[in-house]
Write a protein that holds these residues in place. Structure first.
Motif, mmCIF file in Angstrom:
data_model
loop_
_atom_site.group_PDB
_atom_site.id
_atom_site.type_symbol
_atom_site.label_atom_id
_atom_site.label_comp_id
_atom_site.label_asym_id
_atom_site.label_seq_id
_atom_site.Cartn_x
_atom_site.Cartn_y
_atom_site.Cartn_z
ATOM 1 N N SER A 205 -14.680 -41.578 43.123
ATOM 2 C CA SER A 205 -15.239 -41.317 41.793
ATOM 3 C C SER A 205 -16.691 -40.881 41.920
ATOM 4 O O SER A 205 -17.468 -41.466 42.685
ATOM 5 N N ARG A 206 -17.022 -39.848 41.190
ATOM 6 C CA ARG A 206 -18.379 -39.321 41.198
ATOM 7 C C ARG A 206 -18.762 -38.975 39.759
ATOM 8 O O ARG A 206 -18.002 -38.319 39.037
ATOM 9 N N ALA A 207 -19.943 -39.418 39.352
ATOM 10 C CA ALA A 207 -20.385 -39.194 37.981
ATOM 11 C C ALA A 207 -20.348 -37.715 37.639
ATOM 12 O O ALA A 207 -20.763 -36.859 38.423
ATOM 13 N N ARG A 208 -19.818 -37.420 36.439
ATOM 14 C CA ARG A 208 -19.753 -36.085 35.849
ATOM 15 C C ARG A 208 -18.801 -35.140 36.570
ATOM 16 O O ARG A 208 -18.831 -33.939 36.338
ATOM 17 N N ASP B 49 -21.276 -37.127 31.455
ATOM 18 C CA ASP B 49 -21.751 -35.800 31.083
ATOM 19 C C ASP B 49 -23.114 -35.901 30.409
ATOM 20 O O ASP B 49 -23.624 -36.985 30.145
ATOM 21 N N ALA B 50 -23.672 -34.745 30.137
ATOM 22 C CA ALA B 50 -24.877 -34.632 29.326
ATOM 23 C C ALA B 50 -24.664 -33.452 28.399
ATOM 24 O O ALA B 50 -23.996 -32.480 28.748
ATOM 25 N N PHE C 216 -17.202 -45.458 39.799
ATOM 26 C CA PHE C 216 -16.795 -46.861 39.690
ATOM 27 C C PHE C 216 -17.431 -47.710 40.786
ATOM 28 O O PHE C 216 -17.384 -48.932 40.723
ATOM 29 N N VAL C 217 -17.966 -47.054 41.809
ATOM 30 C CA VAL C 217 -18.675 -47.764 42.876
ATOM 31 C C VAL C 217 -20.107 -47.258 42.925
ATOM 32 O O VAL C 217 -20.413 -46.164 42.451
ATOM 33 N N TYR D 185 -21.191 -40.842 17.834
ATOM 34 C CA TYR D 185 -21.115 -40.602 19.277
ATOM 35 C C TYR D 185 -20.215 -41.657 19.911
ATOM 36 O O TYR D 185 -20.346 -42.856 19.638
ATOM 37 N N VAL D 186 -19.283 -41.214 20.778
ATOM 38 C CA VAL D 186 -18.422 -42.117 21.541
ATOM 39 C C VAL D 186 -19.058 -42.324 22.908
ATOM 40 O O VAL D 186 -19.192 -41.378 23.686
ATOM 41 N N VAL D 187 -19.468 -43.557 23.196
ATOM 42 C CA VAL D 187 -20.174 -43.824 24.439
ATOM 43 C C VAL D 187 -19.211 -43.806 25.624
ATOM 44 O O VAL D 187 -17.999 -43.984 25.482
ATOM 45 N N ASN D 188 -19.781 -43.597 26.794
ATOM 46 C CA ASN D 188 -18.984 -43.590 28.021
ATOM 47 C C ASN D 188 -18.662 -45.015 28.456
ATOM 48 O O ASN D 188 -17.520 -45.318 28.800
ATOM 49 N N ASP D 189 -19.644 -45.891 28.459
ATOM 50 C CA ASP D 189 -19.420 -47.305 28.785
ATOM 51 C C ASP D 189 -19.377 -48.087 27.488
ATOM 52 O O ASP D 189 -20.380 -48.615 27.014
#
Length: 701
Positions: A508-511, A109-110, A536-537, A121-125
């Motif tokens: 899987s697709r970002a956001r 997200d943004a 993820f890919v 802030y909790v990071v995504n990675d």
């Protein structure tokens, strides 16, 4: 392929309560099954730090670099992460706070948020390092709790103080439990300066530890097991309900997996762990000395199965809440699994039934680090005998196994009464492993790769997943495909599909909320939500996205083709949430099975394969009471299985609303109307007497 390593335990920067004014380098080692699989190297100077993090385990692992700037209170005001994630997908995440405004941009997200002071802030990675950053921020608060961005709250619990090492190397550390970031807690050891010494869990789940103290890893594995067991036992005592009186489940329709039909409104009676009556059109007033549950016209069906799991202690409650009452463990840390089975048998912890399979891997740079990794065929045969002596049902062979060893391993397993399953080893073929003695194949992609890969291509790498993007061009009527299908049919070889994990990876697709996770993801902890909303890919352009879509469509077409050909399909997930089992069954329907056929595969069909259909898999007099109650009719709408209101495993009652609330997950259903027996006795659960303070669930009709 196993998602127990989707988020490997990792390490973190060793900053103190204030930012040091001098430069320093810290090194930590990541260990799995006694072998080094990764590292974290942290360079800090003033208010800045850089973190190099890498994991190489089972042919995959995250590898990225972080740069942080800390405020006066040690909360990051800037944080960037660049590199690759578990499967090689790109990582490019940034966060910044300045002038009362926080802004972030990640795969998930943004967003922006107003904040007078720097928020956490909790990071995504989340590298290994992030876990310590979160814990340190919570520790600085009086109640050891702190709100986080983008949402949620985390907390830290103090557990115990101990000494690690001897002599001049001895160091006093305190153990802490961090809650609220992911679905499961994290365990940390901090030294007297509140610097990270180790990040750990039960044996088999990996340990990150300060360089030079690797010899303490077994001790920490034992400690992690003790902490998780204490937590699991307490949850079992709180959430498991066993009654000394009959439990009378009224006003329900019973699913018959043989006919695929629902009964008229009926009553199911359970005493202890056994179904004693299934009564159609029960019009008699319920006896006052029985526990009465009003099913409100819902459906009762046998418990679901995950035929490809990797057990962890916390996963048991998640499985049960989703209506999963049996699993097939496809590889684990051997000591951990033996201990887990003993605790389940003693009713100390909440867990579905487990069929244990023994994991045997070959030695290579890509080896998975659990089970056994024999160095010779004689050692491999010895490992087979070890598993047989301990009651394992199957041997599972993995990616790096020498193809020439498969046949003698299978022969020894069959001699001892064990079946054989597994991946198709690298440079082997599905046809050959079937002829060499496989009784089932693990993963749909492992089967399809035999029709997709070239002989020289190495399936020990992430190619075993990413090559599925080529699947769209596959002709399922081709002779090479149908030859394998005929061989499976002739040899009665089953397939545990794990289509759901392929969906999570390929689609899987970002956001974007992943397919099949729309109903539950927003209910989960913030870290879990954000990690799932990512690619993820690697998808560089529309052509690659289209290729994965075509490969996904072919995957479902293959499932349908195999079903029509009479191949036994075993619903499995390689996940541990329970939600994925529900989605796997839904994917069978998308592939062309009727809802009733899909539900049968996940219930009676699985028990037929396991050899327990004489006592499980049906709701009938004399069968063991493993069952699920949901609103609606799953034979017409399979998504009804997403809303269990009550689950029984061996007659022990669990209410998903209670489980989810306790685990910090927003429930999906409402409580049932239940009337307790007039004289309710206490029962012993997990070794302690438990009184039933019925609360909002229990009331008189």
């Amino acid at each position: 392929m196993t998602t127990r390593f989707l988020k490997p335990l990792a390490a973190s920067l060793l900053l103190g309560a204030t930012v040091p004014a001098f430069a320093a380098t810290e090194k930590l080692t990541i260990v799995s099954n006694g072998e080094k699989v990764g590292s974290v190297v942290v360079d800090s100077q003033g208010d800045r730090a850089t973190v190099d993090y890498r994991v190489d385990n089972n042919g995959r692992g995250p590898k990225h670099r972080e740069e942080l700037t800390f405020g006066a209170d040690s909360i990051p005001t800037a944080w960037t992460i660049k590199g690759t994630s578990l499967m090689g997908g790109g990582v490019d995440e940034s966060y910044r706070w300045a002038a009362g405004r926080a802004q972030w941009n990640s795969q998930a997200d943004a967003g922006t948020a107003k904040a007078k002071q720097p928020p956490l802030y909790v990071v995504n990675d989340d590298s290994p390092y992030a876990i310590w950053v979160y814990a340190r921020a919570a520790l600085a608060r009086p109640d050891h709790s702190i709100a986080v961005l983008p949402s949620g709250r985390i907390s830290l619990e103090r557990l115990k103080t101990m000494t690690i090492g001897e002599g001049d190397a001895a160091i006093e550390v305190t153990a802490w439990r961090l809650n609220g970031v992911q679905l499961n807690p994290s365990y940390l050891l901090l030294d007297k300066d509140q610097k990270l010494f180790a990040l750990f869990g039960p044996a088999g789940e990996g340990t990150t530890i300060r360089e030079g103290y690797e010899a303490a890893v077994p001790t920490l594995g034992k400690l992690g097991g003790e902490f998780e067991t204490e937590r699991a036992v307490a949850l079992q005592q709180k959430l498991a309900h066993r009654f000394d009186a009959p439990v009378r489940i009224r006003n329900v329709r019973v699913f018959d997996p043989d006919s695929g039909k629902l009964s008229p409104l009926s009553t199911v009676v359970v005493m202890r762990d056994t179904i004693t009556q299934v009564i159609a059109d029960d019009v008699m007033p319920p006896p006052r000395d029985q526990v009465v549950i009003d099913g409100e016209g819902g459906t009762v069906y046998p418990g679901l199965h995950d035929m490809h799991s990797h057990a962890t202690l916390p996963a048991g409650l998640m499985y049960l809440a989703a209506g999963v009452t049996a699993t097939r463990d496809m590889g684990n840390d051997n000591a951990f699994l033996q201990d887990l089975l003993s605790k389940i048998d003693a009713e100390q912890i909440a867990w579905p039934r487990i069929q244990a399979n023994g994991f045997i891997e070959g030695r290579s740079p890509y080896s998975a680090r659990f089970g056994f990794i024999p160095s010779s065929i004689n050692e491999a045969l010895k490992d087979v005998r070890w598993y047989a002596d301990r009651g394992y049902a199957e041997i599972k062979i993995y990616n790096s196994m020498n193809p020439d060893w498969v046949k003698p391993i299978a022969a020894e397993a069959h001699r001892l009464g064990l079946r054989v399953t597994g991946h198709v080893p690298a440079f082997d073929t599905p046809d050959r492993v079937i002829e060499d003695g496989y009784d089932s194949i693990a993963h749909l992609n492992q089967l399809m790769l035999g029709w997709i890969l070239r002989p020289e291509e190495d399936s020990r790498t992430p190619l075993r997943l990413t090559a599925m993007a080529r699947g769209g061009a596959l002709d399922l009527n081709a002779e090479r495909v149908q030859k394998t299908v005929r061989l499976m049919k002739e040899r009665n070889v089953a397939l545990d599909t794990t289509a759901v994990i392929l969906e999570q990876l390929m689609m899987s697709r970002a956001r974007e909320v992943p397919m099949g996770q729309e109903d539950f993801l927003s209910h989960m902890p913030v870290g879990f939500q954000r990690y799932r909303k990512r690619s993820f890919v690697t998808i560089a352009n529309k052509a690659e996205a289209d290729a994965y879509q075509a490969g996904y469509d072919k995957m479902l077409e293959t499932v349908g083709m195999l079903h029509k050909a009479g191949i036994r399909l075993l619903p499995g997930t390689d996940d541990a949430t329970g939600f994925s089992v529900q989605r796997e069954v839904e994917l069978y329907v998308k592939a062309g099975l009727t809802p009733a056929e899909a539900l049968r595969a996940a219930t009676l069909g699985a028990e037929e394969f396991l050899g327990r259909a004489d006592r499980l898999g049906r709701i009938a007099r004399g069968k063991l009471a493993d069952l699920v109650l949901v609103p609606g009719d799953p034979t017409t709408d399979i998504t009804a299985i997403r809303r269990p209101r009550m689950v029984m495993k061996g007659g022990v009652v669990y209410f998903p609303t209670e489980i989810y609330t306790t685990l910090g997950i927003e429930p999906f259903t409402t409580a049932l109307a239940i009337r307790p027996a007039a004289k309710m006795a206490e029962r012993t659960i997990g070794g302690d007497a438990v009184g039933f303070g019925y609360g909002e669930h229990f009331h008189e009709d």
